[in-house]
Scaffold this active site. Sequence first.
Site, PDB file in Angstrom:
ATOM      1  N   ASP A  55     -33.491  11.787  78.435  1.00 46.18           N
ATOM      2  CA  ASP A  55     -34.480  10.804  78.913  1.00 46.18           C
ATOM      3  C   ASP A  55     -35.841  11.484  78.970  1.00 46.18           C
ATOM      4  OD1 ASP A  55     -35.445   8.413  79.880  1.00 46.18           O
ATOM      5  OD2 ASP A  55     -34.262   8.422  81.728  1.00 46.18           O
ATOM      6  N   LYS A  92     -29.825  -0.542  80.720  1.00 45.86           N
ATOM      7  CA  LYS A  92     -30.113  -0.285  82.142  1.00 45.86           C
ATOM      8  C   LYS A  92     -30.916  -1.444  82.730  1.00 45.86           C
ATOM      9  CE  LYS A  92     -33.506   2.643  83.633  1.00 45.86           C
ATOM     10  NZ  LYS A  92     -34.185   3.918  83.821  1.00 45.86           N
ATOM     11  N   GLU A 138     -60.742  22.236 100.812  1.00 48.81           N
ATOM     12  CA  GLU A 138     -61.315  21.957  99.488  1.00 48.81           C
ATOM     13  C   GLU A 138     -61.303  23.256  98.677  1.00 48.81           C
ATOM     14  OE1 GLU A 138     -65.060  19.928 100.044  1.00 48.81           O
ATOM     15  OE2 GLU A 138     -64.082  18.240 101.034  1.00 48.81           O
TER      16      GLU A 138
HETATM   17  C1  R5P Z   1     -37.583   4.685  82.915  1.00 48.31           C
HETATM   18  O1  R5P Z   1     -38.051   3.854  82.208  1.00 48.31           O
HETATM   19  C2  R5P Z   1     -37.671   6.146  82.617  1.00 48.31           C
HETATM   20  O2  R5P Z   1     -37.466   6.404  81.263  1.00 48.31           O
HETATM   21  C3  R5P Z   1     -36.663   6.921  83.435  1.00 48.31           C
HETATM   22  O3  R5P Z   1     -35.362   6.525  83.064  1.00 48.31           O
HETATM   23  C4  R5P Z   1     -36.845   6.713  84.895  1.00 48.31           C
HETATM   24  O4  R5P Z   1     -38.200   6.697  85.255  1.00 48.31           O
HETATM   25  C5  R5P Z   1     -36.123   7.784  85.676  1.00 48.31           C
HETATM   26  O5  R5P Z   1     -36.347   7.566  87.028  1.00 48.31           O
HETATM   27  P1  R5P Z   1     -35.222   7.868  88.096  1.00 48.31           P
HETATM   28  O6  R5P Z   1     -34.841   9.320  87.961  1.00 48.31           O
HETATM   29  O7  R5P Z   1     -35.886   7.589  89.407  1.00 48.31           O
HETATM   30  O8  R5P Z   1     -34.072   6.936  87.842  1.00 48.31           O
END
Ligand code: R5P
Length: 287
Positions: A209, A183, A36
């Site tokens: 992203d 996607k 802790e």
């Molecule tokens: C999804 O809605 C997010 O915007 C990202 O595209 C996603 O969480 C990315 O996750 P990963 O790298 O596991 O594909």
Amino acid sequence: MHVTAAPRRADLARELADELDATFTAYEVSSFPDGEFKIRVPDGLDDRTVLLGDLRPNERILETLIAADAVRQAGAEERILAVPYLAFARQDRAFEPGEGVSARAINQALGTAGEALCTVDVHAKRVLDAFPHEAVDVKAIPELAGALDGRDVDLVLAPDEGAKQQAAGVADHLEVPFDYLQKTRVSSTEVSMEPTEKAVDGSTVAIVDDIISTGGTMATATEHLLEAGAERVIVAATHGVFASGADKRLDDAGVEAIIVTDAIRSERSAVSCASALARGVRRLLPG
Ligand code: R5P
């Protein structure tokens, strides 16, 4: 106004303090033998204090909650939580009966730790509705665009519809075209995508992203682009979670460079999100 943070976040917190014309004070963290820890703010703090909240790895959530208590003891009545990465935000509903909604739980916990909240590129803005006080989210668009500037990007691509606003903003800054992919998530690590109709032959594409977690989204998009003739693919995201195996996945897919901000601290986090946080905190200030 003060900004306080753990010593390991001093660089980001100092930059944030400079942006806000505030004073930075690090809080102290010391451990007990049982694992802790305790937190102490060594000096008094201003009535209005920004606490830089770190929510990753998971034990940092607890640290942030205890730090918030110390910040209150040190004199801050108005604690603004600056949380660059709101962890647990992706489970924003119960996908199966009986599941807890982690986005709600984390917001409720943070609601006991601060009187206002600022996040950067939260997974979905609606999750902040569960925070019981004022909350704002800011997009790290100028920061990601700045890091991509000078890399001869011809096209900016969002890997899914959710990233459209951010990728379009980056494209605007770079004055290049923008497109997005459709996607479908197949599992927590696998996604499938419709190929882009934009001509990418011989071009440098930046995929933008909010987050790289398993790397599945960025890797799949990269593979599509390289198959379609793109010459170079750079991936840029605000949050670099890099779940185990993500690096290899991105490497195997043929990604040329990975850009992430220091919203999550790692050796990769070359882009500061201090300005983005400062924009958010300013929106929470009166007047
Ligand atoms: C999804 O809605 C997010 O915007 C990202 O595209 C996603 O969480 C990315 O996750 P990963 O790298 O596991 O594909």
